[in-house]
Design a protein around this motif. Structure first.
Motif, PDB file in Angstrom:
ATOM      1  N   ASP A  95       0.842  -1.186   0.000  1.00 45.35           N
ATOM      2  CA  ASP A  95       0.000   0.000   0.000  1.00 45.35           C
ATOM      3  C   ASP A  95       0.882   1.242   0.000  1.00 45.35           C
ATOM      4  N   LEU A  96       0.272   2.402   0.133  1.00 45.36           N
ATOM      5  CA  LEU A  96       1.012   3.656   0.084  1.00 45.36           C
ATOM      6  C   LEU A  96       1.995   3.786   1.236  1.00 45.36           C
ATOM      7  N   ASP A  97       1.644   3.291   2.410  1.00 48.68           N
ATOM      8  CA  ASP A  97       2.543   3.390   3.559  1.00 48.68           C
ATOM      9  C   ASP A  97       3.769   2.510   3.389  1.00 48.68           C
ATOM     10  N   VAL A  98       3.574   1.290   2.931  1.00 49.84           N
ATOM     11  CA  VAL A  98       4.691   0.366   2.746  1.00 49.84           C
ATOM     12  C   VAL A  98       5.708   0.947   1.762  1.00 49.84           C
ATOM     13  N   TYR A  99       5.214   1.607   0.722  1.00 51.56           N
ATOM     14  CA  TYR A  99       6.093   2.111  -0.328  1.00 51.56           C
ATOM     15  C   TYR A  99       6.458   3.586  -0.177  1.00 51.56           C
ATOM     16  N   ASP A 100       6.071   4.185   0.923  1.00 54.91           N
ATOM     17  CA  ASP A 100       6.426   5.590   1.138  1.00 54.91           C
ATOM     18  C   ASP A 100       7.936   5.828   1.125  1.00 54.91           C
ATOM     19  N   PRO A 101       8.760   5.018   1.807  1.00 54.65           N
ATOM     20  CA  PRO A 101      10.208   5.257   1.755  1.00 54.65           C
ATOM     21  C   PRO A 101      10.768   5.195   0.344  1.00 54.65           C
ATOM     22  N   LEU A 102      10.366   4.197  -0.431  1.00 54.99           N
ATOM     23  CA  LEU A 102      10.877   4.059  -1.788  1.00 54.99           C
ATOM     24  C   LEU A 102      10.461   5.237  -2.655  1.00 54.99           C
ATOM     25  N   CYS A 103       9.198   5.667  -2.546  1.00 55.24           N
ATOM     26  CA  CYS A 103       8.728   6.767  -3.381  1.00 55.24           C
ATOM     27  C   CYS A 103       9.427   8.071  -3.013  1.00 55.24           C
ATOM     28  N   ARG A 104       9.699   8.287  -1.735  1.00 54.62           N
ATOM     29  CA  ARG A 104      10.470   9.467  -1.328  1.00 54.62           C
ATOM     30  C   ARG A 104      11.880   9.409  -1.925  1.00 54.62           C
ATOM     31  N   ASP A 105      12.480   8.231  -1.864  1.00 54.98           N
ATOM     32  CA  ASP A 105      13.838   8.066  -2.375  1.00 54.98           C
ATOM     33  C   ASP A 105      13.878   8.285  -3.888  1.00 54.98           C
ATOM     34  N   LEU A 106      12.901   7.741  -4.604  1.00 53.37           N
ATOM     35  CA  LEU A 106      12.826   7.932  -6.045  1.00 53.37           C
ATOM     36  C   LEU A 106      12.674   9.403  -6.400  1.00 53.37           C
ATOM     37  N   CYS A 107      11.791  10.083  -5.694  1.00 54.41           N
ATOM     38  CA  CYS A 107      11.558  11.502  -5.936  1.00 54.41           C
ATOM     39  C   CYS A 107      12.829  12.300  -5.678  1.00 54.41           C
ATOM     40  N   ASP A 108      13.495  12.003  -4.572  1.00 59.88           N
ATOM     41  CA  ASP A 108      14.695  12.735  -4.175  1.00 59.88           C
ATOM     42  C   ASP A 108      15.820  12.538  -5.188  1.00 59.88           C
TER      43      ASP A 108
END
Length: 298
Positions: A72-85
């Protein structure tokens, strides 16, 4: 009922064990905004990750993994932040409907709707509607590939590229070499992948009894893989899905598509994101961000 209870148990286990490992190490300076898409089936939650700066920014629509059953969105929050950064792209994370409550084709329907929403609304978030790529890992890689194929027909020209991270591309075959070599994992096992497929297809309104392949479920088996956007496809050596990815990369190349294929030696399923920062993860993030930079600057 047993299938649903097992799905709930695995979802809870993943939330408790996986994503917390590196939650506190993610990029806190990334702006995160919640949104949703209203559909005939209800709301599809989204998270929009915005890098600092004026923009406008290119966009990456991300479909999470989890066998179409978990994640879900919470599980993948770290990865999506890292990708964005790292990529300096806006990342749109999609919480599509999950099986067994919502079997195939609910997930690809939601993923296409999310792409359409992104194209129509991302300018309001500082994004470039003419610079959109899709991405996903595992089952999310399957959905990214399927969404690209759907978009070729109904949203022509919108998807500029696709990043497929150890994608599922065909229904399981226990005789596949990577399924044999990595039957017991690590991380993803042959037995679990078979259960994911069975759960995803169970009670599907679009499949006949016993049918295991469909153009929106098994992209490897499609004959119309021509005229697709550039692809970055990443696989892990110690992964039952290794050959799914390698075979799909080969098929795309046979149809004269632009494909960059990378096999990460000694890596296991989930090394991108779900195991926290490590050498393989960092290398993959660099490869993805470099590839996206080249894609959007071409």
């Amino acid at each position: 009922m047993k299938t649903k209870l097992k799905a709930v148990a695995i979802r809870n286990l993943v939330k408790a064990d996986t994503w917390i490992r590196w939650l506190g190490k993610t990029a806190k300076h990334i702006a995160v905004r919640s949104s949703s898409i209203e559909t005939a089936h209800g709301l599809i939650p989204l998270r929009v990750y915005q890098p600092p700066g004026e923009g406008p920014f290119p966009v990456l629509v991300y479909y999470h993994g989890g066998g179409w059953v978990i994640g879900d969105l919470d599980v993948y929050d770290p990865l999506c932040r890292d990708l964005c950064d790292r990529s300096d792209c806006i990342v749109v994370a999609v919480e599509y409907r999950l099986a067994p409550e919502y079997p195939f084709p609910a997930a690809p329907e939601d993923c296409l709707a999310a792409l359409k929403w992104t194209y129509e609304h991302i300018a309001q978030y500082g994004g470039l509607p003419n610079a959109i790529a899709v991405a996903g890992d595992s089952a999310g890689g399957n959905l990214a590939a399927v969404t690209t194929l759907q978009a070729r027909e109904c949203l022509p020209g919108v998807v500029k590229g696709q990043v497929l991270i150890y994608p599922v591309t065909d229904h399981y075959d226990p005789g596949t070499l990577s399924y044999i070599e990595n039957a017991n994992g690590p991380v993803l096992t042959r037995k679990l992948m078979m259960w994911f497929w069975d759960t995803y297809l169970l009670n599907s309104p679009q499949l006949e009894p016993g049918q295991t392949r469909h153009p929106r479920a098994t992209p490897l088996m499609r004959s119309d893989l021509d005229s697709l956007p550039p692809t970055l496809l990443i696989t892990a050596e110690r992964d039952p899905l290794r050959d799914d990815g390698a075979n799909f990369a080969a098929r795309l190349s046979q149809h004269d598509n632009n494909v960059q294929y990378s096999l990460y030696a000694a890596a296991s399923h989930g090394f991108v994101g779900l195991q926290g920062p490590n050498d393989h993860h960092n290398k993959a993030m660099s490869e993805i961000s470099d590839w996206l930079t080249a894609l959007f600057s071409a």
